[in-house]
Design a protein around this motif. Structure first.
Motif, mmCIF file in Angstrom:
data_model
loop_
_atom_site.group_PDB
_atom_site.id
_atom_site.type_symbol
_atom_site.label_atom_id
_atom_site.label_comp_id
_atom_site.label_asym_id
_atom_site.label_seq_id
_atom_site.Cartn_x
_atom_site.Cartn_y
_atom_site.Cartn_z
ATOM 1 N N TYR A 336 5.495 7.329 7.293
ATOM 2 C CA TYR A 336 5.513 6.226 6.334
ATOM 3 C C TYR A 336 6.911 5.989 5.745
ATOM 4 O O TYR A 336 7.047 5.332 4.716
ATOM 5 C CB TYR A 336 4.464 6.465 5.238
ATOM 6 C CG TYR A 336 3.064 6.314 5.788
ATOM 7 C CD1 TYR A 336 2.517 5.053 5.980
ATOM 8 C CD2 TYR A 336 2.337 7.425 6.180
ATOM 9 C CE1 TYR A 336 1.252 4.908 6.533
ATOM 10 C CE2 TYR A 336 1.064 7.293 6.731
ATOM 11 C CZ TYR A 336 0.528 6.029 6.909
ATOM 12 O OH TYR A 336 -0.712 5.881 7.462
ATOM 13 N N ASN A 356 10.074 5.396 -2.557
ATOM 14 C CA ASN A 356 9.136 4.497 -1.861
ATOM 15 C C ASN A 356 9.874 3.236 -1.396
ATOM 16 O O ASN A 356 9.533 2.119 -1.754
ATOM 17 C CB ASN A 356 8.000 4.133 -2.826
ATOM 18 C CG ASN A 356 6.962 3.238 -2.201
ATOM 19 O OD1 ASN A 356 6.815 3.192 -0.989
ATOM 20 N ND2 ASN A 356 6.232 2.515 -3.051
ATOM 21 N N TYR A 358 10.228 1.604 1.428
ATOM 22 C CA TYR A 358 9.641 0.592 2.312
ATOM 23 C C TYR A 358 8.235 0.185 1.871
ATOM 24 O O TYR A 358 7.472 -0.364 2.649
ATOM 25 C CB TYR A 358 9.636 1.095 3.763
ATOM 26 C CG TYR A 358 11.029 1.293 4.316
ATOM 27 C CD1 TYR A 358 11.771 0.221 4.801
ATOM 28 C CD2 TYR A 358 11.629 2.548 4.316
ATOM 29 C CE1 TYR A 358 13.047 0.390 5.291
ATOM 30 C CE2 TYR A 358 12.917 2.730 4.808
ATOM 31 C CZ TYR A 358 13.627 1.642 5.295
ATOM 32 O OH TYR A 358 14.896 1.826 5.776
ATOM 33 N N ASP A 359 7.904 0.503 0.617
ATOM 34 C CA ASP A 359 6.633 0.070 0.044
ATOM 35 C C ASP A 359 5.419 0.544 0.861
ATOM 36 O O ASP A 359 4.535 -0.250 1.186
ATOM 37 C CB ASP A 359 6.647 -1.479 -0.028
ATOM 38 C CG ASP A 359 5.842 -1.959 -1.223
ATOM 39 O OD1 ASP A 359 5.483 -1.119 -2.062
ATOM 40 O OD2 ASP A 359 5.558 -3.166 -1.281
ATOM 41 N N THR A 360 5.396 1.820 1.133
ATOM 42 C CA THR A 360 4.315 2.360 1.977
ATOM 43 C C THR A 360 3.452 3.365 1.222
ATOM 44 O O THR A 360 2.742 4.167 1.830
ATOM 45 C CB THR A 360 4.915 3.056 3.225
ATOM 46 O OG1 THR A 360 5.955 3.944 2.769
ATOM 47 C CG2 THR A 360 5.487 2.071 4.211
#
Ligand code: ADP
Ligand code: ASP
Ligand code: MG
Length: 418
Positions: A336, A356, A358-360
């Motif tokens: 992720y 976080n 890559y906003d996963t």
């Protein structure tokens, strides 16, 4: 020959471009590769285009228009006539981008991102090269995509050093002034545009310097050099005159965002000095990163990373957190694309502080819940303090809720809720 790098903050408007020219005149370097980022906050503006395009929103044309308007304003401040050739060159790039958006069939975010966002650097270098030419500073415009070769990991390309070295040695003229883009390259499989990760232009400067055996790299910033703390968050700061490569790598890795963390390894390998200087005060000495003492002056350094996530995992059945569990957790963190900042484990729990980027977070948490009891805190801040006394640490902790603390010989790290 030397390599200069100018970031977005140095070219936010026409005056910024004029100041860049002034810096070139003052420093009187004849043989120079100038690496340039997108202007101002244009990379964020291009990111908005990608979101609107892939999200199919009605805001797409407004977000494109904002970009055109911004650059035309800068052109107006630099050139007397809108008949100047540079208008055509910039409009051609915008047309190319629009055509890509019309014809493209891919929905793969990272791929589309790189094809679109790279226009920030292509446009900025086109404008600056034309302006320098106009005022009598001869230069050559170079398309960095023909020289910086990466794999196909869009948004975070890994440099293919052998190919890159060969192309740069054979194709870059080290005599005179060359203007090129930071941040962008092309992939070694399909020849599509790639990017090196946000803030990656410092790294581009280091790649050119390494491959050309440059005498030095200077990155021109809106601060006097590397300070012992980020001036946005700390009122009192001290300018570091000299930093060893090792110390600078540690500071950049922990998040001293004035230098992109990947910049230092290639420079250190060839012992090429890195100067960090102020574009507002180009004659001041700034900071030198190079061989020699760890830190001059010797002082404590404070690094802060906002918007981190602290995730605590424990086993569902009170069994121990063993290597196999931890191994699995790392596999998912990697999958992720979570950047791990800090870890701590006990018999039945494992805590990790991540970026976080890559906003996963949501899908990662869903995955983790399948195996563990999961607790998490969003929006926490990670402080890394190097070479500090216990009194300084206590003072920093005083008005904060410390969620986690880790200490070794040179470094204390705190995850806090502010
Ligand atoms: P660029 O214009 O090259 O993209 P950046 O904005 O990435 O420049 O880097 C400069 C900024 O880095 C400064 O404005 C400052 O807020 C921030 N910064 C963070 N840590 C430090 C530090 N230790 N010393 C100086 N500046 C720092
Ligand atoms: N323009 C890119 C960014 O804003 C690269 C850079 O400025 O270093 O991330
Ligand atoms: Mg930047």
């Amino acid at each position: 020959m030397k390599v200069f790098k100018f970031g977005g903050a140095s070219v936010t408007d026409a005056d910024g471009v004029k100041n860049l020219a002034k810096v070139l005149k003052i420093t009187v370097e004849k043989d120079l590769v100038v690496v340039l980022s997108a202007m101002g906050k244009m990379t964020n503006a291009f990111e908005k285009v990608v979101t609107n395009y892939l999200g199919n929103t009605r805001d797409l044309s407004a977000s494109l228009h904002e970009i055109v308007h911004y650059h035309h304003n800068i052109l107006k401040g630099l050139f007397d006539s809108d008949k100047h050739e540079v208008y055509k060159q910039v409009n051609k790039l915008i047309t190319e981008l629009s055509q890509f958006l019309e014809k493209n069939k891919s929905k793969q975010h990272a791929f589309v991102y790189d094809q679109v966002v790279s226009y920030g650097e292509l446009i900025s270098t086109t404008i600056v090269a034309a302006y320098l030419q106009e005022i009598g500073i001869e230069n050559m415009w170079l398309d960095a995509r023909e020289f910086i070769i990466t794999d196909t990991k869009y948004r975070d390309g890994n440099v293919q050093w052998k190919d890159t070295q060969q192309r740069i040695s054979e194709g870059v003229n080290v005599n005179g002034i060359t203007i090129t883009q930071g941040f962008i390259g092309s992939d070694n499989t399909h020849n599509f545009t790639t990017t090196l990760g946000r803030e990656g232009s410092d790294y581009t400067a280091a790649i050119f310097a390494y491959c050309l055996n440059a005498d030095a790299v200077t990155i021109w910033k809106d601060v006097p050099g590397v300070l012992n703390a980020d001036p946005r968050y700390f009122k009192k700061t001290t300018l570091l005159h000299h930093i060893s490569y090792k110390e600078a790598i540690e500071l950049a890795f922990y998040g001293a965002s004035v230098i992109h963390p990947k910049t230092l390894q290639p420079l250190q390998r060839k012992e090429i000095p890195l100067y960090v200087k102020s574009f507002e005060n180009p004659e001041a000495a700034g900071t030198c990163v190079g061989k020699g003492v760890t830190l001059d002056p010797v002082t404590s350094c404070f690094i802060l990373k906002r918007n981190q996530v602290l995730i605590s995992l424990s086993s569902l059945d009170f069994s121990f957190m063993m290597e196999n569990h931890i191994g699995e957790v790392f596999k998912w963190l990697h999958e992720y694309k979570m950047k791990v900042e800090l870890i701590q484990n006990s018999a039945i729990s494992f805590t990790v502080c991540v970026d976080n980027r890559y906003d996963t977070l949501v899908p990662l948490l869903a995955k983790l819940r399948g195996t563990f009891k999961v607790k998490w805190n969003e929006g926490v801040t990670l402080y890394t303090i190097r070479h500090a006394s216990s009194t300084e640490i206590k003072k920093l902790e005083a008005d904060k809720t410390v969620l986690l603390k880790q200490e070794n010989r040179d470094t204390v790290q705190l995850v806090v809720k502010e």
